[in-house]
Motif scaffolding. Structure first.
Motif, mmCIF file in Angstrom:
data_model
loop_
_atom_site.group_PDB
_atom_site.id
_atom_site.type_symbol
_atom_site.label_atom_id
_atom_site.label_comp_id
_atom_site.label_asym_id
_atom_site.label_seq_id
_atom_site.Cartn_x
_atom_site.Cartn_y
_atom_site.Cartn_z
ATOM 1 N N THR A 73 0.832 -1.209 0.000
ATOM 2 C CA THR A 73 0.000 0.000 0.000
ATOM 3 C C THR A 73 0.861 1.252 0.000
ATOM 4 O O THR A 73 0.520 2.242 -0.644
ATOM 5 C CB THR A 73 -0.956 -0.022 1.205
ATOM 6 N N SER A 74 1.998 1.205 0.674
ATOM 7 C CA SER A 74 2.850 2.401 0.737
ATOM 8 C C SER A 74 3.446 2.764 -0.621
ATOM 9 O O SER A 74 3.842 3.907 -0.835
ATOM 10 C CB SER A 74 3.965 2.205 1.767
ATOM 11 N N LEU A 75 3.487 1.808 -1.563
ATOM 12 C CA LEU A 75 4.074 2.067 -2.879
ATOM 13 C C LEU A 75 3.085 1.891 -4.031
ATOM 14 O O LEU A 75 3.471 2.025 -5.194
ATOM 15 C CB LEU A 75 5.281 1.145 -3.099
ATOM 16 N N ILE A 76 1.821 1.608 -3.731
ATOM 17 C CA ILE A 76 0.851 1.296 -4.784
ATOM 18 C C ILE A 76 0.678 2.439 -5.788
ATOM 19 O O ILE A 76 0.410 2.215 -6.960
ATOM 20 C CB ILE A 76 -0.525 0.871 -4.208
ATOM 21 N N HIS A 77 0.869 3.671 -5.348
ATOM 22 C CA HIS A 77 0.681 4.818 -6.242
ATOM 23 C C HIS A 77 1.945 5.160 -7.021
ATOM 24 O O HIS A 77 1.912 6.032 -7.892
ATOM 25 C CB HIS A 77 0.194 6.021 -5.443
ATOM 26 N N GLN A 78 3.053 4.493 -6.712
ATOM 27 C CA GLN A 78 4.306 4.688 -7.438
ATOM 28 C C GLN A 78 4.945 3.322 -7.663
ATOM 29 O O GLN A 78 5.973 2.996 -7.067
ATOM 30 C CB GLN A 78 5.235 5.607 -6.646
ATOM 31 N N PRO A 79 4.337 2.503 -8.510
ATOM 32 C CA PRO A 79 4.788 1.118 -8.654
ATOM 33 C C PRO A 79 6.228 0.967 -9.134
ATOM 34 O O PRO A 79 6.877 -0.020 -8.822
ATOM 35 C CB PRO A 79 3.809 0.516 -9.658
#
Length: 135
Positions: A73-79
């Motif tokens: 979740t901490s990286l889902i917006h910047q895969p």
């Protein structure tokens, strides 16, 4: 700018693609978002910021982009930062906003731009006086 999208063809594409298409709102929104109404401020949304605000846990992303289902979740917006097998962004958002902003300012400086905005506002703008602001 050579890559600016015409609102009519883009709007038609979106109308066909949207699962929640609503004729009564779609075309006015497409025009407003493209900045063609001359009434509202031009909007240049940051897709990552919008995703964080509207899908903070990445539920929508995980549902519709299966290759990102297991990204934290901490990286889902910047895969790309997660090392996910996902292509890099095709647009540098910050650079695109700078270019678009410069182009909008160039257009606004043209003499006919202010007259055209007044004409559009007269034809399509609200006739109600703006609400008074408390101080």
């Amino acid at each position: 700018m050579a890559n600016w999208q015409p609102w009519r063809s883009t709007g038609l594409h979106l109308a066909r693609a949207f699962t929640d298409y609503e004729l009564g709102i779609h075309w006015s929104q497409v025009q407003m978002q493209s900045g063609t109404t001359g009434i509202n401020a031009l909007r240049m949304y940051d897709p990552t910021k919008q995703a964080i605000e509207h899908d903070p846990d990445g539920e929508f992303i995980r549902r519709w982009v299966p290759e990102l289902r297991d990204v934290s979740t901490s990286l889902i917006h910047q895969p790309g930062l997660a090392g996910a097998n996902y292509p890099p962004p095709i647009v540098d958002h910050a650079a695109a906003v700078r270019r678009a902003g410069a182009e909008v300012q160039r257009i606004k400086k043209r003499a006919q731009a202010s007259g055209r905005t007044a004409e559009v506002l007269e034809r399509h703008g609200s006739r109600r006086p703006p609400p008074s602001r408390r101080r």
